[in-house]
Design an enzyme around this catalytic site. Structure first.
Site, PDB file in Angstrom:
ATOM      1  N   ASN A  80      -3.844   4.481   2.679  1.00  0.00           N
ATOM      2  CA  ASN A  80      -3.459   5.854   2.084  1.00  0.00           C
ATOM      3  C   ASN A  80      -2.258   5.528   0.901  1.00  0.00           C
ATOM      4  OD1 ASN A  80      -1.622   5.455   3.834  1.00  0.00           O
ATOM      5  ND2 ASN A  80      -1.507   7.772   4.404  1.00  0.00           N
ATOM      6  N   CYS A  81      -1.767   4.093   0.994  1.00  0.00           N
ATOM      7  CA  CYS A  81      -0.597   3.720   0.202  1.00  0.00           C
ATOM      8  C   CYS A  81      -1.071   3.590  -1.350  1.00  0.00           C
ATOM      9  CB  CYS A  81      -0.183   2.425   0.430  1.00  0.00           C
ATOM     10  SG  CYS A  81       1.041   1.456  -0.622  1.00  0.00           S
TER      11      CYS A  81
END
Length: 114
Positions: free
Chosen positions: A9-10
């Site tokens: 999710n970065c």
């Protein structure tokens, strides 16, 4: 095949994955959280990139550490912190098979991968 290390999710990892996909570059994605990370992998990264380059001191995870945890850092202490809290590792790390690239800059990916 290249291996892209990071966290799913970065935002920076998402940009790197999009760039690799759009440029037709085959890679395997290794999520630190889902797939884990070994001390040996971290030591390999540190030997090539330097542990100080790998440590993301601007991350929320870094700011949440105690002053004691942040103080008197050595390579061993930093790697132990990164092993326990993978979000302390600057992302992504791309292993091209011949070199490691840290972070995502489209012009560097372009120069090194195409």
């Amino acid at each position: 095949m290249a291996v892209l290390y990071g966290i799913k999710n970065c935002d920076t990892v998402k940009k790197a994955r999009g760039w690799l996909d759009n440029n037709g570059i085959a890679y395997q994605f290794h999520d630190y959280r889902a797939d884990g990370l070994t001390a040996e992998q971290l030591q390999h990264f540190a030997a090539d990139l330097g542990w100080e380059t790998m440590l993301n001191r601007s991350s929320t995870s870094w700011r949440q550490l105690s002053a004691e945890q942040q103080a008197d850092l050595t390579e061993e202490k930093a790697l132990q912190l990164m092993l326990g809290i993978p979000t302390l590792i600057k992302r992504p790390i791309l292993d091209t098979g011949s070199e490691l690239l840290i972070g995502f800059k489209p012009d560097i990916y372009q120069a090194k991968l195409t």
